[in-house]
Write an enzyme that holds these catalytic residues in place. Structure first.
Site: not given
Ligand code: PLP
Length: 400
Positions: A115, A193, A196, A219, A357
């Site tokens: 992302h 990370d 998800q 999420k 993204c």
């Molecule tokens: C894989 C991944 N990393 C990071 C993020 C960013 O997360 P946050 O909205 O908690 O900042 C997202 C959000 O879509 C994501 O899907």
């Protein structure tokens, strides 16, 4: 028994107030009533700041806030609550670790499926491909290339590895235990990370043996603007705070500031107190249902969705159901994903279209974006059936 028969929609007020088919939980998940109630209770019954004043409501706010930390600690099996730092979400968690601990490393290794939140912070440090940043590719069957990863580690020991657990774009699952074990073999540190993952699968940070695990509250059925980062105990003194100020200090003179221990030295200023308290309710909600039911139901839904999509002519997939979860991305040959999205929206189907993204992987695949269906355990067969009917109608109209 089929897990699909269990419906959870009555616990979520949004489903009572709208007839939209919500298939965008990867962007943000819906919130159960208990999460909303916990926030209302804080704002209406004991709204006060934490860790400062000593009156009744302030003490209650501090207790609820710290109980949430302890709950999250146990939820992800961290050793101690000092390893849990509340943040705004995964983006802030990664920015924090990248700009303090991560910036010291000559090489940062990511996967090709990250992302933007796990790419841009590294670019901001002046890193680019081959110049402080290495990217692990994929094999033909859409799986992480562990051999390439090991060869990058061999050439760049003592690196910082920052990879996603589950891809937001394609739902692909990485074997994060294997990634951590390979990285540690070459004296490297790993941030996962988990944006998800926590809503879909059980996380045990000690078993995974990651050094950092970034969590997104919104999420995971919690309010927006709250998340966390787990930092392994041994590293707590080696990580510098990336923001400082009120509530982080033992003493301040005009000459110097002496910081508190973790987690307080990392949580500068007034925190998202209502959000953290709501987050705890979201975790309790998951516990009440149980990950076994969540995982089994989502597995059935995901396979059903894949099989129904496969029956439609000209569907192009970017993963296989075998190593994926929750997010399903596809295109229809000859159609633009944006057009499909508009026609689905007109039929009250909430999905996301675009690059999700994750522009670099779209470039690599030579596509501009995809249509993404993103499931959670509150979805059911009927949601998927209605989506498939609407999709067929959209295709018919666009091909006419
Ligand atoms: C894989 C991944 N990393 C990071 C993020 C960013 O997360 P946050 O909205 O908690 O900042 C997202 C959000 O879509 C994501 O899907």
């Amino acid at each position: 028994m089929s897990y699909i028969d269990i419906s959870y929609k009555n616990k979520f007020p949004c489903f009572q107030n709208s007839d939209i088919i919500y298939l965008d939980s990867g962007a943000t998940a819906q919130k159960p009533q208990s999460v909303i109630d916990a926030q209302i209770e804080y704002y209406t019954k004991y709204c006060a700041n934490t860790h400062r004043s000593n009156f009744h409501d302030a003490n209650r706010a501090t207790t609820e806030y710290e109980n949430s930390r302890k709950y999250l600690q146990k939820f992800i099996n961290a050793k101690d609550s000092s390893e849990i730092i509340f943040t705004k979400g995964v983006t802030e968690s990664i920015n924090f670790i990248a700009s303090s601990f991560g910036k010291k490393f000559k090489t940062v290794i990511i996967s090709c499926l990250e992302h933007h939140s796990n790419i841009v912070p590294w670019h901001m440090q002046g890193r680019s491909l081959g110049a402080g940043l290495e990217v692990v590719g994929y094999k033909d069957n859409f799986t992480f290339d562990y051999e390439e990863f090991e060869s990058i580690l061999k050439q760049n020991p003592n690196s910082f590895v920052s990879v996603t657990h589950i891809s937001n774009a394609f739902g692909t699952i990485h074997d994060i235990k294997k990634i951590c074990s390979l990285a540690h073999k070459y004296d490297s540190f790993v941030l996962i990370d988990g944006a998800q993952s926590l809503a879909h699968t059980k996380i045990d940070v000690q078993d995974i043996d990651c050094d950092f695990f970034a969590i997104s509250g919104h999420k995971t059925f919690a309010p927006t603007g709250v998340g966390a980062v787990y930092i392994k105990q041994e590293l707590l003194d080696k990580v510098a705070p990336y923001q400082t100020g009120g509530a982080t200090i033992k003493t301040v003179t005009y000459n110097e500031s002496v910081l508190l221990n973790s987690p307080y030295k990392f949580e500068a200023g007034t925190q998202n107190i209502a959000g953290v308290i709501g987050f705890c309710e979201a975790l309790k909600f998951i516990d009440e249902i149980g990950y076994d039911k969540i995982e089994n139901k989502e597995y059935e839904l995901y396979n059903y969705l894949h099989n129904e999509l496969e029956k439609i002519d000209d569907v192009l997939f970017y993963n296989t159901p075998k190593n994926s979860i929750s997010n399903k991305s596809f295109n229809i040959k000859g159609l633009v994903h944006d057009d499909v999205g508009i026609l689905l929206d007109k039929q009250k189907i909430a999905i996301r279209v675009g690059h999700h993204c994750a522009m670099p992987i779209m470039d690599k695949l030579k596509i501009k974006g995809t249509v993404r269906v993103s499931l959670a355990f509150y979805n059911d067969f009927d949601d998927i059936d209605r989506f498939i009917i609407a999709l067929k109608r959209a295709i018919e109209m666009l091909k006419d």
